[in-house]
Scaffold this active site. Structure first.
Site, PDB file in Angstrom:
ATOM      1  N   ILE A  43       0.824  -1.212   0.000  1.00  0.00           N
ATOM      2  CA  ILE A  43       0.000   0.000   0.000  1.00  0.00           C
ATOM      3  C   ILE A  43       0.856   1.258   0.000  1.00  0.00           C
ATOM      4  CG2 ILE A  43      -0.175   0.314   2.518  1.00  0.00           C
ATOM      5  CD1 ILE A  43      -3.236   0.785   2.037  1.00  0.00           C
ATOM      6  N   LYS A  44       2.128   1.118   0.384  1.00  0.00           N
ATOM      7  CA  LYS A  44       3.015   2.271   0.480  1.00  0.00           C
ATOM      8  C   LYS A  44       3.321   2.893  -0.879  1.00  0.00           C
ATOM      9  CE  LYS A  44       3.744   2.126   5.004  1.00  0.00           C
ATOM     10  NZ  LYS A  44       3.425   3.232   5.920  1.00  0.00           N
ATOM     11  N   ASP A  45       3.059   2.154  -1.963  1.00  0.00           N
ATOM     12  CA  ASP A  45       3.252   2.743  -3.294  1.00  0.00           C
ATOM     13  C   ASP A  45       2.428   4.012  -3.447  1.00  0.00           C
ATOM     14  OD1 ASP A  45       4.788   0.545  -3.820  1.00  0.00           O
ATOM     15  OD2 ASP A  45       3.477  -0.307  -5.350  1.00  0.00           O
TER      16      ASP A  45
END
Length: 453
Positions: A43-45
């Protein structure tokens, strides 16, 4: 045609997947927002790209510049993907508790990785926060993103994660469950959802050893709450500026052990090969199950992919060393057979034909050879086959003439992981003696059966 111009255009729009087995019996509908479908497998993208875009707009990140960040691995991956496409360099600091897989992946996409000690205060010059800050001061044309206090972090989730969940549930979501780390995911998503429906409950999942839960409940930063923990990607020893505690309704802590075990269950029971935080997220939800109602629709955030944890929570030895799994032993393998299989032995004066007859009768491949009380060697089906095929007349030879090496002797309490290292192509079994002096044998097939249970 639907063609993406670069890898960054594939970020977001990840699937919402119903959980069926692991949450069976829970009231309501339990859904997982599975963000390992992002190109960087986390999700950090989302927030990494947003932070880069905001830094560019504000003139903090200039062409040919260097991205500097302290990361547990996932944010670094998102930043590295952006750097590849946009032409920046990357230097990341991380902690020595992070998995080797995460570090290797960052290096694979061209980043430099500096490993710092975990168990130091945030303001210690050796901490990964402090090292990143120092590098940003020393390296020309560089920018330290500081995901903890960079509000573009939570803005990314306000603009993407929240709207996606609202649309995918047709506005019927009643609960958001998410592990709490930098605060960006849970705060940004919660801000959007609360604007749509202030009655949506936001449950933050924390780990024992983090100070966030007590801070949420009391407003007090209590460093006595802080102690080392193994869980990765969430929990903090300070309060990042991305937090807006007013949009969070409850904090729930889970143990390192429970989170790790639950992650493995997600893989086996739902086919979702997720990271540590996904297991902790579901464990936290199960601890709160009494608060759910039949018409609730719960969305759990699954942050990243299990490939980042192959050497840790998905490694039996690692789990057993930390007491997260009970180690199966030689005794357990023998007990699983129900005591039905007695040890078949041969004496050295028996013939090869005798050995073949015993193997057929009892459907076995390995027989230890005893001279009185002492094991002097062994006979294996594979070894006999090679010799009989080459010399048919050897059938009438004595066992002593075709003797192979003795099987290794181990303790009755030896873990099966140790047994598996002793059983190989040249050696098909191990022996152990129980408390009353009886010998027992374990073969590779016994181990395969034991590991499959």
């Amino acid at each position: 045609m639907d063609i993406k111009n670069n890898i960054l255009e594939t970020i977001g729009n990840t699937p919402l997947i119903r959980l069926n087995k692991i949450t069976k019996g829970l009231p309501g509908t339990i859904l997982a927002k599975v963000d390992y479908f992002n190109p960087g497998n986390s999700i950090k993208d989302r927030m990494a790209l947003k932070m880069v875009e905001v830094a560019e707009q504000e003139g903090k990140l200039k062409p040919g510049g260097t991205i500097i960040e302290c990361t547990s691995g996932n944010t670094g991956m998102g930043l590295a993907l952006a750097a590849v496409v946009k032409g920046y360099k990357c230097i990341f600091t991380t902690t020595d508790k992070q998995s080797k897989e995460k570090m290797d992946i960052l290096k694979a996409v061209g980043a430099e990785v500096i490993v710092c000690p975990t168990n130091v205060e945030p303001d210690d010059p050796r901490s990964y926060y402090s090292v990143a800050q120092r590098l940003a001061r020393e390296i020309p044309n560089s920018y330290h993103f500081n995901q903890y206090d960079n509000l573009a972090n939570r803005l990314a989730h306000y603009e993407t994660t929240g709207p996606e969940i609202w649309k995918q549930t047709d506005g019927k979501i009643t609960h958001l469950v998410c592990t709490a780390g930098t605060g960006g995911t849970i705060t940004g998503t919660a801000q959007y959802l609360k604007e749509k429906n202030p009655n949506i409950q936001i449950w933050a999942i924390d780990v024992y050893g983090s100070l966030l839960t007590k801070y949420f409940r009391t407003g007090e930063i209590d460093m006595d709450e802080v102690h080392p923990y193994i869980s990765e990607g969430f929990g903090e020893d300070f309060v990042p500026k991305n937090y807006d505690m007013s949009v969070i309704d409850h904090f729930e802590q889970v143990t390192d052990k429970d989170g790790a075990i639950m992650a493995r269950k997600l893989a086996k029971e739902e086919g979702l090969f997720c990271g540590y935080s996904a297991g902790s997220c579901i464990q936290g939800l199960l601890q709160l199950k009494d608060r759910l109602k039949a018409d609730d629709m719960v969305v759990c955030i699954f942050h990243d992919h299990g490939s980042r944890y192959v050497g840790k929570i998905y490694n039996d030895q690692w789990m057993m060393e930390r007491g997260f799994m009970e180690a199966k032993t030689f005794r357990d393998v023998v007990s699983a057979r129900g005591g039905k299989q007695r040890l078949i032995t041969l004496s050295p004066d028996k013939t090869v034909t005798d050995a073949v007859d015993l193997m057929r009768k009892y459907d076995i491949e390995h027989i230890p050879v005893f001279d009185g009380e002492n094991m002097i060697g062994s006979i294996s089906e594979g070894g006999l086959f090679q010799q009989v095929f080459a010399q048919p007349e050897i059938r009438q030879a004595t066992i002593e003439e075709v003797l192979e090496k003795p099987f290794p002797m181990v303790e009755f309490t030896t873990p099966i992981e140790k047994l598996s290292s002793l059983i190989n192509k040249e050696n098909g079994a191990v022996l152990a003696k129980d408390e009353i002096g009886n010998y027992h044998i374990v073969t590779k097939y016994d181990l395969l059966q034991a590991l499959g249970k």
